[in-house]
Design an enzyme around this catalytic site. Structure first.
Site, PDB file in Angstrom:
ATOM      1  N   LEU A   1       0.722  -1.228   0.069  1.00  0.00           N
ATOM      2  CA  LEU A   1      -0.001   0.032  -0.061  1.00  0.00           C
ATOM      3  C   LEU A   1       0.917   1.454   0.089  1.00  0.00           C
ATOM      4  O   LEU A   1       1.825   1.701   0.854  1.00  0.00           O
ATOM      5  CB  LEU A   1      -0.860   0.099   1.257  1.00  0.00           C
ATOM      6  CG  LEU A   1      -2.020   1.156   1.316  1.00  0.00           C
ATOM      7  CD1 LEU A   1      -3.133   1.025   0.048  1.00  0.00           C
ATOM      8  CD2 LEU A   1      -2.678   1.047   2.672  1.00  0.00           C
ATOM      9  N   ASP A   2       0.565   2.299  -1.056  1.00  0.00           N
ATOM     10  CA  ASP A   2       1.548   3.796  -0.946  1.00  0.00           C
ATOM     11  C   ASP A   2       2.646   3.474  -1.076  1.00  0.00           C
ATOM     12  O   ASP A   2       3.333   4.293  -0.750  1.00  0.00           O
ATOM     13  CB  ASP A   2       0.728   4.268   0.245  1.00  0.00           C
ATOM     14  CG  ASP A   2      -0.640   4.615   0.261  1.00  0.00           C
ATOM     15  OD1 ASP A   2      -1.187   4.456  -0.688  1.00  0.00           O
ATOM     16  OD2 ASP A   2      -1.192   4.924   1.619  1.00  0.00           O
ATOM     17  N   ALA A   3       3.094   2.236  -1.489  1.00  0.00           N
ATOM     18  CA  ALA A   3       4.551   2.099  -1.634  1.00  0.00           C
ATOM     19  C   ALA A   3       5.278   1.802  -3.105  1.00  0.00           C
ATOM     20  O   ALA A   3       6.471   1.609  -3.377  1.00  0.00           O
ATOM     21  CB  ALA A   3       5.062   0.713  -0.727  1.00  0.00           C
TER      22      ALA A   3
END
Lengths: 284, 284, 284, 284
Positions: free
Chosen positions: D227-229
């Protein structure tokens, strides 16, 4: 100009601005700056008022007690009264990097920072000549694992002897002890070379490079027990590109660091910073 | 929330803040925002105060006269009292370019702009469908050299009929007549596609390209008789590079234009703009 | 690392990149950086190529003639060959303001600017001590209406004696003679304290204040005969507010000036600037 | 104009630029844009070359094999060949927030984004009318814990039926399944409403408010399992102040979000993004 500055916090309610401004009017205070802020979530009122010291018809050492009596008590205020004289005394802690040091010394030399710098403390000898050419004493205290406690005792003594009001870590690179931090609550300013809370800890430019961010930054904050987690005073950023190497990020970032740190020092000197719940109110 | 907003200007002197805040306190006004500013060169004091309308224990139509009597007269104040109800009514003038129009309509649709848009006036038919899909009437009034006076008479009639409070020129591309400007002093907002005062007049992106600037900008200002010389409300900029062509400058610039114009509309709606000497004070 | 840098311009046509890269490949040149740009309006091709000097199997003084023979001639190229050794020699012209001077000296001290500074020339004595503490000679040449020609003759002599490659006017505040400008075409960098072309001439911060702009800026450009109209190398801006006084604008602006000027010096040193039609191409 | 775009990566060595440009020259290709980048740490060479499709004297379906044979093989290249025709087909996933959606639709309407939008998929009905007024089908697929797998199967079918090339999550607010992500590697663009890696996860504006940052931001990135990486394509920031409430941060941030997302879409469409080691190279 000689100024007095009053920083107030209290539960929000009607009539605070009226009462404070009435008090200053009553004693002929010539108001220079007023800014107030209500935090609706906390239900708290914050205010900063500055006036021409000479205009107020009250002796310096009676102002606080009169204000408490006539205004503060009835509103449950917590307040602090500051004067911009005598000049605040700042100690600079540096290591090997010169960009923030030079920027502060150059601004001080140009008369932009209204303070005295009685000493610079460093764990390295590299910047001695530069500092001394500005006529400022440079104390070289090498830090090792073994002598850390001893060095800090020595630092504390120097700070006391020199009647230091606040400390600026201009890329000092050493973690301060709890003891030192406790003695200077919200009076130690550090510049961290990232846009906090991104890239806490060591080597933030390397971390920024690894993550491939398109913008890097710098953060000036008060030092607290928790590393890089103190109240943020000022931040700024600069755009970078994929072809920038880590040394290039460092160079781009240093331009941001020095401007951010100097702004934070200026806010602190002008008594424009109020810390509440690990955050800062920056008054106008 | 129903708000009342008071904008004050008067010669600077002691006691103004005290008197105004005392007045509001006396009638139970719950102050929401206060900002003041002293222009030392002019020796003038400016203030904006907003309070919860319902909290003040004075009838709406008596506030101004009471304030004049109890405060304004003794300080030689010039002041204006505004209310955020009923909603201000804005007329949009557009031409063929859609970026500012869309941005305003999208924000209005999302509830960010507290106003009504009774009509859009354009000299071209191109944007009719877009505007009508938002349920807003679109009046197409083609302008030629011959019919300019006639069209403007028609526009004035429409503005009156629709009880328009202020006008936004969202890249309208036509110069307004003195008559129209006079009827809406400091109530016509234009977006100019350059960082004024650089590149006044037509084709600023071409001029920026010719001059080889490294940064382009946009300026929202009130319209006055002199072209592109009215009081600046807001500006912003974007970085460009030598390889950017004029169409690329246009595209980069449009992103700045639309954000700057929407900010200016917001300041105007919130009664945060005071015009003094062809400059604006933007209150907090 | 020893580098050679080739800057090329010629009418755009197929095969240029192929021919240049083929030439460098043939003589084992290890390419470090390549950037090219086509100006479609002019129909011109621009290219910058840098390679590891030691890798090329051609004697230093034969490179240009071989390149002309094997590549340049057939494409009608105009080109310049530069080396980053020996270090370029810069003369600094200053007046009383220290912010740009300090910034350059600090960067030079930190090893960021790969050049020598054989002398600083000033019309005032104020900054003598600072400059000399960096071990750089400071020549004080007071300028009056009467002695202007004489002083400039003396400056020219000093520049020649010291084999100066380029000049930086770090807020020098004096207008240079045509003679001096002609001797250093596109080799005199000035920092102007406004976002050009806005506020050409003297006192731009006062003019910005008068006009009520919301953003101020600084511009580094090569000096040409026409005042403040030379090719722009770099620009940047900072946001200001209505309450900022002229002295505050000055202070905010100085932070921009020094960063912009140092960037321009860096571009110039790295041979990344090509001047075409009074505009600059800034290569990557 | 019909364009072909070649994206290359291979171990760095001498002669790559020469070989590629020689190949295009040999077949009469009219080069429009070239950019290359060497990552010295990885020892890798990256290049993007675009040419006028019609100028190359090779059939469309032979270009890749010829290039592999004549150039790619000997340098160990991994490359991709793209054409800007037929237009890429984008699916938009939205939820209730309209700011990014409007911005994309408005740019598409103005002809700035060279792509087709065959459908918008949403878990809420709110934006149906807006989307349909642009003549684009709106598929409402409500997501609950129970039907998540079923809905996603339906989405995958719609994506296939509509021959979707890439997906844009314009504040979609739902986490995609691994299966969907795997089918669109580096072809799903998300806008995260913080300056990543600060404030990963839900409610970043609340987190920014809590931490008291002075600047907020937005990040467009490719979606990966973590996530969000995923690889960051574009970021930008805006300044905020202590008095800004969370809803104000949201509004300030939305202006950044929409510009950042649209820039990322533009880079993706122009085939200017290369993903290497979870970072992006953004070619000029």
């Amino acid at each position: 100009m000689k100024k007095a500055i009053l920083i107030i916090q209290c539960p929000d309610q009607k009539g605070i601005v009226a009462a404070v401004s009435q008090f200053l009017f009553k004693y002929d205070g010539n108001i220079l700056e007023v800014d107030q802020h209500v935090d609706e979530e906390m239900g708290m009122f914050f205010m900063r008022a500055a006036w021409e010291f000479e205009s107020l018809s009250l002796p310096k050492d009676e102002i606080a007690s009169r204000f408490e009596e006539e205004v503060g008590a009835s509103f449950g205020m917590s307040f602090k009264l500051h004067f911009n004289f005598p000049k605040p005394r700042m100690a600079l802690f540096v290591s090997k990097l010169s960009h923030c040091l030079f920027d502060i010394l150059a601004r001080h030399h140009a008369g932009q920072l209204d303070m005295d710098i009685p000493l610079v403390i460093s764990n390295h000898p590299d910047l001695k000549q530069v500092v001394e050419s500005f006529g400022i004493p440079y104390v070289h205290l090498p830090v090792t694992k073994e002598n850390k406690a001893e060095v800090e005792a020595c630092q504390l003594e120097l700070l006391e002897e020199n009647k230091i009001d606040f400390i600026v870590l201009a890329r000092y690179m050493q973690i301060l002890s709890s003891k030192l931090i406790e003695q200077f609550p919200n009076r130690i300013i550090n510049i961290h070379h990232s846009f906090l809370p991104a890239f806490v800890g060591a080597k933030p430019y390397h971390a920024a490079y690894e993550r491939g961010v398109k913008i890097i930054g710098a953060t000036a904050h008060y030092v607290t027990e928790e590393l890089d987690a103190g109240p943020i005073i000022e931040q700024d950023v600069a755009r970078v590109r994929h072809h920038n190497t880590v040394p290039e990020l460092v160079q781009i970032g240093q331009d941001v660091e020095k401007v951010v740190l100097s702004k934070a020092i200026k806010y602190h000197l002008d008594r424009k910073v109020l810390v509440v719940n690990n955050k800062t109110v920056i008054f106008y």
